[in-house]
Design a protein around this motif. Structure first.
Motif, short mmCIF file in Angstrom:
data_model
loop_
_atom_site.label_atom_id
_atom_site.label_comp_id
_atom_site.label_asym_id
_atom_site.label_seq_id
_atom_site.Cartn_x
_atom_site.Cartn_y
_atom_site.Cartn_z
N VAL A 63 -19.19 139.59 127.21
CA VAL A 63 -18.27 140.63 127.67
C VAL A 63 -18.44 141.84 126.77
O VAL A 63 -18.25 141.75 125.55
CB VAL A 63 -16.80 140.16 127.67
N LEU A 64 -18.82 142.95 127.37
CA LEU A 64 -18.88 144.22 126.66
C LEU A 64 -17.47 144.79 126.63
O LEU A 64 -16.81 144.88 127.67
CB LEU A 64 -19.83 145.18 127.38
N LEU A 65 -17.00 145.11 125.45
CA LEU A 65 -15.66 145.66 125.28
C LEU A 65 -15.74 147.16 125.01
O LEU A 65 -16.74 147.64 124.47
CB LEU A 65 -14.95 145.01 124.08
N ALA A 66 -14.69 147.88 125.32
CA ALA A 66 -14.60 149.27 124.90
C ALA A 66 -14.71 149.33 123.38
O ALA A 66 -15.20 150.30 122.82
CB ALA A 66 -13.28 149.88 125.39
N GLU A 67 -14.28 148.24 122.74
CA GLU A 67 -14.25 148.17 121.28
C GLU A 67 -15.48 147.48 120.69
O GLU A 67 -15.67 147.50 119.49
CB GLU A 67 -12.99 147.42 120.83
N SER A 68 -16.31 146.80 121.46
CA SER A 68 -17.59 146.21 121.09
C SER A 68 -17.97 145.05 122.01
O SER A 68 -18.27 145.28 123.15
CB SER A 68 -17.70 145.81 119.62
N HIS A 69 -17.90 143.75 121.53
CA HIS A 69 -18.35 142.66 122.41
C HIS A 69 -17.77 141.29 122.04
O HIS A 69 -17.31 141.09 120.92
CB HIS A 69 -19.87 142.57 122.45
N VAL A 70 -17.87 140.38 123.01
CA VAL A 70 -17.54 138.96 122.83
C VAL A 70 -18.67 138.17 123.50
O VAL A 70 -19.08 138.49 124.61
CB VAL A 70 -16.21 138.59 123.52
N CYS A 71 -19.20 137.16 122.80
CA CYS A 71 -20.24 136.29 123.37
C CYS A 71 -19.90 134.84 123.09
O CYS A 71 -19.51 134.49 121.98
CB CYS A 71 -21.61 136.60 122.77
N LEU A 72 -20.08 134.01 124.11
CA LEU A 72 -19.90 132.56 123.98
C LEU A 72 -21.15 131.89 124.51
O LEU A 72 -21.69 132.31 125.54
CB LEU A 72 -18.71 132.07 124.80
N HIS A 73 -21.59 130.84 123.84
CA HIS A 73 -22.73 130.05 124.30
C HIS A 73 -22.36 128.58 124.13
O HIS A 73 -21.90 128.17 123.05
CB HIS A 73 -23.99 130.36 123.49
N THR A 74 -22.54 127.79 125.18
CA THR A 74 -22.18 126.37 125.12
C THR A 74 -23.42 125.48 125.11
O THR A 74 -24.47 125.86 125.65
CB THR A 74 -21.29 125.96 126.31
N TRP A 75 -23.27 124.32 124.52
CA TRP A 75 -24.28 123.26 124.52
C TRP A 75 -23.56 121.99 124.97
O TRP A 75 -23.07 121.21 124.15
CB TRP A 75 -24.88 123.08 123.12
N PRO A 76 -23.46 121.78 126.30
CA PRO A 76 -22.65 120.67 126.81
C PRO A 76 -23.09 119.30 126.31
O PRO A 76 -22.25 118.44 126.04
CB PRO A 76 -22.81 120.75 128.33
N GLN A 77 -24.41 119.08 126.18
CA GLN A 77 -24.90 117.77 125.75
C GLN A 77 -24.47 117.45 124.33
O GLN A 77 -24.36 116.29 123.94
CB GLN A 77 -26.42 117.65 125.92
N GLU A 78 -24.19 118.48 123.53
CA GLU A 78 -23.73 118.30 122.15
C GLU A 78 -22.23 118.55 122.02
O GLU A 78 -21.68 118.40 120.93
CB GLU A 78 -24.48 119.27 121.22
#
Length: 125
Positions: A63-78
């Protein structure tokens, strides 16, 4: 360009498995969490990677924010997740909003343990 960069590596998450595999569900929840702390999303991308021989596909939410960003990455198997929240102090100190959002993200995934870091970026003007 002063800002705050928070990261969290979440291990053995005890959340419902769908939070690790459903990009739309996770992304929509993330947008609501962002709004709830007073940050402003301006663009987003939610992506589910193809299933592999190891199990369900990973998810990335950016998500690009007006204030910068948020990133999430998942590894379901772990049952693991990486979280990245960066805010620039545009018009004031946004560290409380960044920390509030990171708290919500960690609580969403219910990890057995986390490794969290905080980095002050840039210099005072």
């Amino acid at each position: 360009m002063k800002g705050l960069h928070l990261t969290a590596d979440l291990y053995r998450c005890r959340c419902e498995p769908a939070w690790l595999t459903d990009a739309a569900r996770l992304g929509d929840w993330c947008l609501a969490a962002i709004a709830s702390v007073g940050l402003v999303p301006v663009q987003h991308m939610f992506h589910t990677f193809p299933r592999t021989g190891d199990g369900p596909g990973r998810v990335s939410v950016t998500v690009l924010l007006a204030e910068s960003h948020v990133c999430l990455h998942t590894w379901p198997q772990e049952r693991s997740v990486t979280c990245d929240v960066f805010v620039c102090d545009v018009g004031g100190d946004l560290s409380a909003q960044a920390r509030g959002l990171m708290t919500a993200l960690v609580e969403r995934f219910q990890p057995e343990w986390t490794e969290q870091r905080s980095l002050d970026r840039g210099e005072e003007a």
